[in-house]
Structures are given as C-alpha cells and as structure tokens.
Motif scaffolding. Structure first.
Motif, PDB file in Angstrom:
ATOM      1  N   ARG A 149     -12.205  -8.176   1.856  1.00 25.01           N
ATOM      2  CA  ARG A 149     -11.166  -7.347   1.247  1.00 25.01           C
ATOM      3  C   ARG A 149     -11.080  -6.033   2.017  1.00 25.01           C
ATOM      4  O   ARG A 149     -12.102  -5.404   2.286  1.00 25.01           O
ATOM      5  CB  ARG A 149     -11.503  -7.030  -0.204  1.00 25.01           C
ATOM      6  N   ASP A 150      -9.876  -5.639   2.375  1.00 29.94           N
ATOM      7  CA  ASP A 150      -9.705  -4.378   3.103  1.00 29.94           C
ATOM      8  C   ASP A 150      -8.596  -3.577   2.450  1.00 29.94           C
ATOM      9  O   ASP A 150      -7.677  -4.133   1.831  1.00 29.94           O
ATOM     10  CB  ASP A 150      -9.411  -4.628   4.575  1.00 29.94           C
ATOM     11  N   LEU A 151      -8.674  -2.272   2.577  1.00 34.52           N
ATOM     12  CA  LEU A 151      -7.740  -1.382   1.886  1.00 34.52           C
ATOM     13  C   LEU A 151      -6.290  -1.519   2.355  1.00 34.52           C
ATOM     14  O   LEU A 151      -5.376  -1.481   1.521  1.00 34.52           O
ATOM     15  CB  LEU A 151      -8.211   0.061   2.012  1.00 34.52           C
ATOM     16  N   PRO A 152      -6.003  -1.646   3.656  1.00 37.99           N
ATOM     17  CA  PRO A 152      -4.596  -1.785   4.037  1.00 37.99           C
ATOM     18  C   PRO A 152      -3.916  -2.986   3.391  1.00 37.99           C
ATOM     19  O   PRO A 152      -2.799  -2.887   2.875  1.00 37.99           O
ATOM     20  CB  PRO A 152      -4.650  -1.905   5.560  1.00 37.99           C
ATOM     21  N   ARG A 153      -4.579  -4.133   3.395  1.00 36.84           N
ATOM     22  CA  ARG A 153      -3.963  -5.315   2.789  1.00 36.84           C
ATOM     23  C   ARG A 153      -3.954  -5.208   1.258  1.00 36.84           C
ATOM     24  O   ARG A 153      -3.004  -5.670   0.612  1.00 36.84           O
ATOM     25  CB  ARG A 153      -4.659  -6.582   3.259  1.00 36.84           C
ATOM     26  N   ALA A 154      -4.977  -4.597   0.685  1.00 37.84           N
ATOM     27  CA  ALA A 154      -4.953  -4.364  -0.758  1.00 37.84           C
ATOM     28  C   ALA A 154      -3.778  -3.457  -1.129  1.00 37.84           C
ATOM     29  O   ALA A 154      -3.145  -3.631  -2.182  1.00 37.84           O
ATOM     30  CB  ALA A 154      -6.269  -3.742  -1.213  1.00 37.84           C
ATOM     31  N   THR A 155      -3.478  -2.502  -0.266  1.00 33.94           N
ATOM     32  CA  THR A 155      -2.343  -1.615  -0.498  1.00 33.94           C
ATOM     33  C   THR A 155      -1.038  -2.393  -0.529  1.00 33.94           C
ATOM     34  O   THR A 155      -0.147  -2.113  -1.347  1.00 33.94           O
ATOM     35  CB  THR A 155      -2.289  -0.525   0.593  1.00 33.94           C
ATOM     36  N   ALA A 156      -0.896  -3.375   0.351  1.00 35.94           N
ATOM     37  CA  ALA A 156       0.310  -4.206   0.349  1.00 35.94           C
ATOM     38  C   ALA A 156       0.485  -4.904  -0.991  1.00 35.94           C
ATOM     39  O   ALA A 156       1.596  -4.993  -1.523  1.00 35.94           O
ATOM     40  CB  ALA A 156       0.238  -5.228   1.484  1.00 35.94           C
ATOM     41  N   VAL A 157      -0.607  -5.387  -1.564  1.00 37.86           N
ATOM     42  CA  VAL A 157      -0.554  -6.052  -2.868  1.00 37.86           C
ATOM     43  C   VAL A 157      -0.211  -5.047  -3.967  1.00 37.86           C
ATOM     44  O   VAL A 157       0.643  -5.310  -4.826  1.00 37.86           O
ATOM     45  CB  VAL A 157      -1.894  -6.752  -3.171  1.00 37.86           C
ATOM     46  N   LEU A 158      -0.876  -3.897  -3.956  1.00 40.92           N
ATOM     47  CA  LEU A 158      -0.613  -2.880  -4.972  1.00 40.92           C
ATOM     48  C   LEU A 158       0.831  -2.397  -4.920  1.00 40.92           C
ATOM     49  O   LEU A 158       1.451  -2.149  -5.963  1.00 40.92           O
ATOM     50  CB  LEU A 158      -1.577  -1.707  -4.800  1.00 40.92           C
ATOM     51  N   ARG A 159       1.385  -2.273  -3.731  1.00 40.75           N
ATOM     52  CA  ARG A 159       2.797  -1.883  -3.615  1.00 40.75           C
ATOM     53  C   ARG A 159       3.696  -2.948  -4.236  1.00 40.75           C
ATOM     54  O   ARG A 159       4.691  -2.633  -4.910  1.00 40.75           O
ATOM     55  CB  ARG A 159       3.172  -1.679  -2.141  1.00 40.75           C
ATOM     56  N   SER A 160       3.368  -4.201  -3.993  1.00 39.66           N
ATOM     57  CA  SER A 160       4.164  -5.290  -4.543  1.00 39.66           C
ATOM     58  C   SER A 160       4.156  -5.260  -6.073  1.00 39.66           C
ATOM     59  O   SER A 160       5.200  -5.401  -6.717  1.00 39.66           O
ATOM     60  CB  SER A 160       3.620  -6.635  -4.033  1.00 39.66           C
ATOM     61  N   TRP A 161       2.987  -5.056  -6.666  1.00 41.50           N
ATOM     62  CA  TRP A 161       2.906  -4.984  -8.135  1.00 41.50           C
ATOM     63  C   TRP A 161       3.634  -3.752  -8.669  1.00 41.50           C
ATOM     64  O   TRP A 161       4.257  -3.802  -9.724  1.00 41.50           O
ATOM     65  CB  TRP A 161       1.452  -4.954  -8.570  1.00 41.50           C
ATOM     66  N   GLU A 162       3.553  -2.670  -7.923  1.00 41.38           N
ATOM     67  CA  GLU A 162       4.254  -1.449  -8.322  1.00 41.38           C
ATOM     68  C   GLU A 162       5.756  -1.699  -8.377  1.00 41.38           C
ATOM     69  O   GLU A 162       6.443  -1.228  -9.299  1.00 41.38           O
ATOM     70  CB  GLU A 162       3.909  -0.346  -7.321  1.00 41.38           C
ATOM     71  N   GLU A 163       6.260  -2.440  -7.417  1.00 43.71           N
ATOM     72  CA  GLU A 163       7.691  -2.701  -7.346  1.00 43.71           C
ATOM     73  C   GLU A 163       8.132  -3.768  -8.342  1.00 43.71           C
ATOM     74  O   GLU A 163       9.179  -3.639  -8.983  1.00 43.71           O
ATOM     75  CB  GLU A 163       8.060  -3.122  -5.917  1.00 43.71           C
ATOM     76  N   ARG A 164       7.344  -4.828  -8.499  1.00 50.03           N
ATOM     77  CA  ARG A 164       7.767  -5.947  -9.345  1.00 50.03           C
ATOM     78  C   ARG A 164       7.521  -5.709 -10.833  1.00 50.03           C
ATOM     79  O   ARG A 164       8.277  -6.206 -11.675  1.00 50.03           O
ATOM     80  CB  ARG A 164       7.042  -7.228  -8.921  1.00 50.03           C
ATOM     81  N   PHE A 165       6.456  -4.961 -11.158  1.00 49.88           N
ATOM     82  CA  PHE A 165       6.066  -4.818 -12.562  1.00 49.88           C
ATOM     83  C   PHE A 165       5.940  -3.361 -13.015  1.00 49.88           C
ATOM     84  O   PHE A 165       5.571  -3.104 -14.160  1.00 49.88           O
ATOM     85  CB  PHE A 165       4.727  -5.537 -12.811  1.00 49.88           C
ATOM     86  N   GLY A 166       6.246  -2.412 -12.136  1.00 51.28           N
ATOM     87  CA  GLY A 166       6.027  -1.018 -12.499  1.00 51.28           C
ATOM     88  C   GLY A 166       4.551  -0.756 -12.759  1.00 51.28           C
ATOM     89  O   GLY A 166       4.189   0.033 -13.633  1.00 51.28           O
TER      90      GLY A 166
END
Length: 237
Positions: A149-166
């Motif tokens: 697990r690395d922070l840059p790729r985790a950030t991509a996931v967190l951004r996706s959840w931020e956009e899709r689910f607030g």
C-alpha cells in the motif's frame, strides 16, 4: 487556541480543538487556498513525515479501480477460514455519476463531524487542496504494515470516494482514517461494490476487532453494515 507545534512543514496550523465555522470555510475554499482542515490527535503527530513516498505525481492520477483491483485479495484459497469466500475479481464500481467533492451536502456533513468532535480531537490545517490529499501531504505512515500500500495510489482511491460519495477524510489517527460520508451507498448493489472496495483498500476491515468474535467478517455482512452509514472507519493493524 493555536499552538506552536508544527511537526512537518505541510501542517500549517494546529489548534487545540475543532472550530466548526473555520473548518467549514477552510474546506469550502481549499481548492484555491491549499489550506485544508483535518481532525487529529497528539498520537497522530508521531506518524507524520514518516512514510516513504514515490515522488512521481502521476501515481496520484492512477485509475482508482485499477488500484483497488490490484489490492483485491480474492479469490480465497480452498483452506480460507472465510464463511463467504471472496470472488476472483473486484466488483465494478458504482456511484452517483456526478462529482460530490465540493457539494454543499459534503461540506455540511464534514462540518457536522467536526462539531461532534469538539473536546475530543484537535484540528490541523494542512497544505493540501482537498481532504483526500491530506495523508499524502503529511506523509502519514498509518498503513506501514502493508508494504504494497502506498500513499499516492491510496490518494487516488480517496479522491474517487470523495467525488462519488462525498466521503471526506475528516480524521487522521496513528493507524486510522475516519471519513465523513455525505451520500453513502444504500442499494444492495452499491453496498456490495463499496464493501469490496473497502476490503481491498484496507485488509483489516475483515477483522471484527472485538473479543467475542474471531472469524473474518463476510463481505455481505459488512456491506449491510455500511448501508446508509455516514462514517467510514479504516484501521490498519
């Protein structure tokens, strides 16, 4: 009251407790100001500026589904103790189809979380344009027990959840992330898909974390537990 303690350059300010009106203003304006609020505690400060980070900024732009598919633990082996073996592939992603990251409901939900945490947590102001970027900006090492697990790729996931689910990264603990969720999944299809994403993102989500139960949590049971849930908790053992 603001303190003088700044453990890393990207932690711009540290307040003794959350200030909900300030939190709301900062979150609303973070894309322009790069001053993004987050709640934390003193134990969190020891986990900042600790993670090794790939400096390639393109990692953050990796497709989040590709990241989660790579991290997906399925299929289960024949001797797996799961009551409900994981499928070979990650279910397809779901979401509203519109960007909720700056929606007023997303900001209101996260501000409500900050209000509820008064007297419990502290509030930091981070050099980041959005909450999803905060763990990376602080070089948070909470996932360090999982080397893949690395922070840059985790950030991509967190951004996706931020956009899709607030879903806003509202609290960063030593090994925990709490996300305030403005539009949580509600249908069986949505909940099952999001539950699988959670399992891929944080393997310890299958851990019941209570002494009276030791068997892993089945995906369907976890999916039901997040139906309409406005707080997502991730914990890395």
């Amino acid at each position: 009251m603001k303190t003088d303690r700044e453990p890393v350059p990207t932690l711009l300010e540290l307040l003794d407790e959350p200030d909900p009106p300030l939190y709301r203003r900062l979150l609303r304006d973070a894309r322009k100001s790069r001053r993004c609020p987050v709640l934390l505690n003193d134990g969190t400060l020891d986990r900042f500026d600790q993670a090794e980070v790939d400096e390639d900024p393109a990692q953050v732009d990796t497709d989040p589904y590709t990241v989660l598919a790579d991290w997906w633990a399925g299929p289960c082996l024949p001797d797996c103790p799961c009551d409900e073996p994981l499928a070979a592939t990650l279910p397809p992603p779901v979401g509203s189809g519109r960007d909720l990251s700056r929606h007023h409901a997303t900001i209101a939900s996260a501000t409500g979380f900050a209000r509820a945490a008064q007297g419990i947590a502290r509030m930091g102001v981070v050099d980041a344009a959005r909450p999803a970027d905060i763990p990376l900006a602080l070089r948070w090492s909470g996932m360090c027990n999982y080397r893949n697990r690395d922070l840059p790729r985790a950030t991509a996931v967190l951004r996706s959840w931020e956009e899709r689910f607030g879903a806003v990264v509202a609290f960063v603990g030593p090994d925990t992330l709490l996300l305030s969720v403005a539009r949580p999944p509600r249908s069986v299809e949505e909940c099952t898909s999001v539950a699988a994403e959670h399992f891929a993102f944080c393997p310890d989500q299958v851990d019941p974390q209570i002494e009276i139960r030791t068997a892993p949590i089945p995906l369907s049971e976890y999916a039901e537990s997040i139906r309409g849930e406005t707080l997502w908790r991730f914990w890395w053992d």
